[in-house]
Write a protein that holds these residues in place. Structure first.
Motif, short mmCIF file in Angstrom:
data_model
loop_
_atom_site.label_atom_id
_atom_site.label_comp_id
_atom_site.label_asym_id
_atom_site.label_seq_id
_atom_site.Cartn_x
_atom_site.Cartn_y
_atom_site.Cartn_z
N HIS A 119 71.24 -62.51 32.73
CA HIS A 119 72.42 -62.75 31.90
C HIS A 119 72.21 -62.25 30.47
CE1 HIS A 119 72.46 -65.84 35.11
NE2 HIS A 119 73.76 -65.69 35.08
N LYS A 120 71.34 -61.28 30.30
CA LYS A 120 70.94 -60.88 28.95
C LYS A 120 72.09 -60.32 28.11
CE LYS A 120 69.35 -56.29 30.39
NZ LYS A 120 68.16 -55.38 30.46
N ASP A 121 73.10 -59.79 28.77
CA ASP A 121 74.22 -59.20 28.02
C ASP A 121 74.98 -60.24 27.20
OD1 ASP A 121 73.56 -56.76 29.01
OD2 ASP A 121 75.09 -56.74 30.58
N MET A 122 74.83 -61.51 27.55
CA MET A 122 75.54 -62.55 26.80
C MET A 122 74.75 -63.00 25.57
SD MET A 122 74.93 -66.06 28.98
CE MET A 122 73.30 -66.83 29.09
N GLU A 125 71.66 -59.51 20.20
CA GLU A 125 70.81 -58.32 20.35
C GLU A 125 69.34 -58.64 20.08
OE1 GLU A 125 70.36 -53.86 18.36
OE2 GLU A 125 72.28 -54.92 18.24
N GLN A 128 67.89 -60.48 23.03
CA GLN A 128 67.70 -59.56 24.15
C GLN A 128 66.39 -58.78 24.00
OE1 GLN A 128 70.93 -56.97 25.45
NE2 GLN A 128 72.45 -58.33 24.48
N LYS A 129 66.16 -58.27 22.81
CA LYS A 129 64.96 -57.49 22.54
C LYS A 129 63.70 -58.32 22.77
CE LYS A 129 62.86 -54.67 18.84
NZ LYS A 129 61.60 -55.43 18.66
N GLU A 132 63.26 -58.97 26.61
CA GLU A 132 62.81 -57.80 27.37
C GLU A 132 61.35 -57.44 27.06
OE1 GLU A 132 67.21 -55.61 27.71
OE2 GLU A 132 65.78 -55.03 26.13
N THR A 530 68.76 -69.85 22.89
CA THR A 530 67.73 -68.82 22.74
C THR A 530 66.53 -69.29 21.90
OG1 THR A 530 69.11 -67.96 20.95
CG2 THR A 530 69.26 -66.86 23.08
#
Length: 559
Positions: A119-122, A125, A128-129, A132, A530
């Motif tokens: 679900h990283k698109d939610m 930024e 997300q980095k 990943e 997060t």
């Protein structure tokens, strides 16, 4: 193995083992689940040879009169001499409502990472980095602040294996930091008892809250913490029908004006040595009506949070009084202008409205009621207080409403029913604390941030900066004090709930007074989905730095 030498290759793995078990426990603040930590604590230390053989050096310490029966968890490696370093962390966590469909993974870092990748698109930024690249560990409570606690427990475990240990190290895990810091306030009493029992000399307290970075290339050491006060404002208006607005005074208008003059107002924000406290914000605001009718509410009430770097309670309350007075006067002036315009349009004779801006603090209101009611007021107030405390304990009302219920009881004995504002303080009270204010700092604790910055640069080529105040609010507020009687007096007259529901052990804090510093791993997004902690700090860098600090402090020299 030499005294104070640690196998850091093993330590990182041990920190991970402890943390993964620690975060499994859903120790939500101000709930019975906080007590589940105690089983984890007992199981952990029963597996360590030193503590299995020395039960007198670890245990739990009860929070006095705590409806949830919570305890402070503590453990000590008792070495040679008096010199003692204390390490503290809190083990309560905030809820997981923001995790939504991911709630079942919130306490399992590896599983949560897999789900977040799906679900990283939610995610923002930056998150997300970090996800990943797998440089941060994501989970509820891992960053704030069981990472710091796991580092502390792993280090203490390592110290317990060393022969001829010079000095003493105490680790304290406290509940309730996210609410009223009842855990740390109890810990001050515990430390005072341990000091007397074992003839300890407290050199420094090290907290391990995560630090945030403005410049991602630089870590941060904090040599103190912001204070926090929560002023309340109670506005008594004058009832009238909505069709007769000039015959009454709506308390909502007065409270709204006071809110406007204080919300994120930088005039309330302290500045010290290039650091500034965030401006205040209102946390609660409502009127007294619980059903609809066509009359104004009789009262409106609210409270706001003020973070401080140097303000005292008396200074803040003086400013609150001024704002209340000016806000009240502004509303009355506006009402008179509008009433004049109304009279002009309706052909009536203009007369000034009967209102004046009356502002009193809680103690003044109480004394006025006592002058009218005498011992009857004293008895009824005490009875009301005990009933309110029972209702608060049972969860029927919250602390804020309990405070205003006491003011309502006082108003039963107030003969003057004209509009007025009553102000004071609600719990909690966090004193602002910094090493720059503390005259009793031990020589070895002086300049600790600078010493550790040199160490981190030499060993890790990592730059660290110093700040005088940790701005996230933390338990370091209760580690030193100058004049306990003066401190108590500064809040006693303005805080109705001080004493029975809420208290601060000012005298014990004086007994244990020591310098403080926050040395914790880099973290991001506290209290959010997060929330995460930097793995390199968690498993390697922060443990090394923390160990270096403890060595310097126990060595007993001005290095």
């Amino acid at each position: 193995m030499k005294n104070h030498d640690i196998d850091f290759a093993v330590l990182g793995g041990r920190i991970k083992e402890i943390l993964y078990e620690y975060v499994k426990i859903q120790s939500f603040t101000n709930t019975e689940k906080e007590r589940e930590i105690e089983n984890f604590f007992e199981n952990h230390f029963n597996q360590v040879t030193y503590f299995r053989e020395h039960h007198e050096f670890w245990g739990t310490y009860p929070l006095e009169n705590d409806p949830l029966k919570r305890n402070v968890c503590w453990a000590m490696v008792k070495g040679k001499g008096k010199r003692t370093v204390t390490l503290v962390h809190h083990y309560d966590i905030v809820d997981i409502e923001d995790f939504k469909t991911l709630k079942s993974f919130a306490f399992s870092p590896d599983q949560l990472r897999k789900e977040l990748l799906l679900h990283k698109d939610m995610l923002p930024e930056d998150a997300q980095k970090d996800l990943e690249e797998d440089t941060f560990l994501f989970c509820r409570g891992g960053c704030d602040m069981k990472a710091g606690g796991s580092i502390q427990y792993a280090l203490l475990e390592s110290y317990s294996e060393l022969a001829d240990f010079d000095g003493n190290v105490i680790v304290i895990g406290v509940p309730d930091e996210e609410n009223l810091s009842a855990g740390m306030r109890a810990a001050a009493k515990l430390l005072a008892e341990l000091k007397k029992k074992y003839d300890l000399e407290y050199i420094m307290m090290i907290n391990s809250e995560p630090h945030q970075r403005k410049d991602f290339s630089k870590g941060v050491f904090s040599e103190g913490t912001v204070g926090k006060m929560m002023p309340f404002v109670y506005v008594r208006g004058f009832l009238s029908h909505a069709g007769k607005v000039f015959e009454g005074l709506n308390p909502v208008s007065v409270l709204s004006e006071i809110v406007t003059r204080t919300e994120i107002n930088m005039d309330f924000a302290d500045a010290v040595n290039g650091e500034a406290a965030p401006p205040p914000t209102w946390l609660y605001m409502k009127d007294s009506k619980d059903r609809y009718d066509v009359s104004m509410p009789l009262t409106a009430r609210g409270c706001f949070s003020v973070l401080t770097l140097k303000q005292t309670p008396s200074e803040l309350l003086s400013e609150v009084k001024r704002v209340c007075q000016e806000g009240f006067s502004t509303v009355i002036d506006r009402m008179n202008r509008n009433y004049a315009a109304f009279c002009q349009k309706t052909g009536q004779t203009v007369k000034p409205l009967p209102w004046s801006a009356k502002v009193v603090n809680f103690k003044e209101l109480y004394e006025e009621a006592k002058a009218n009611g005498g011992e009857s007021l004293v008895r009824e107030y005490e009875t009301a207080l005990q009933e309110i405390l029972k209702d608060m304990e049972a969860g029927k009302i919250n602390m804020i409403e309990g405070n205003f219920c006491l003011i309502e009881k006082i108003y039963d004995y107030i003969e003057d029913i004209s509009p007025r504002v009553v102000y004071g303080l609600l719990p909690p009270y966090y004193p602002n604390v910094s090493n720059i204010y503390f005259d009793g700092i031990a020589p070895a604790a002086r300049g600790m941030s600078e010493k550790l910055s040199v160490y981190a640069q030499e060993v890790y080529h990592q730059e660290y900066t110093k700040e005088y105040f940790y701005t996230g609010i933390c338990d370091l507020s209760y580690i030193n004090i100058d004049d306990p009687q003066k401190q108590r007096a500064s809040v006693a007259d303005s805080m109705p709930l001080l004493g029975q529901y809420y208290d601060i052990p000012f005298e014990e804090i004086k007994e244990i007074s020591m310098a403080g510093i926050n040395i914790g791993p880099w973290g991001k997004d506290f209290h959010k989905l997060t929330e995460r902690v930097y793995k390199e700090d968690l498993y390697e860098r922060t443990p090394h730095i923390l160990d270096a600090a403890i060595k310097m402090l126990l060595k007993g020299e001005d290095n």
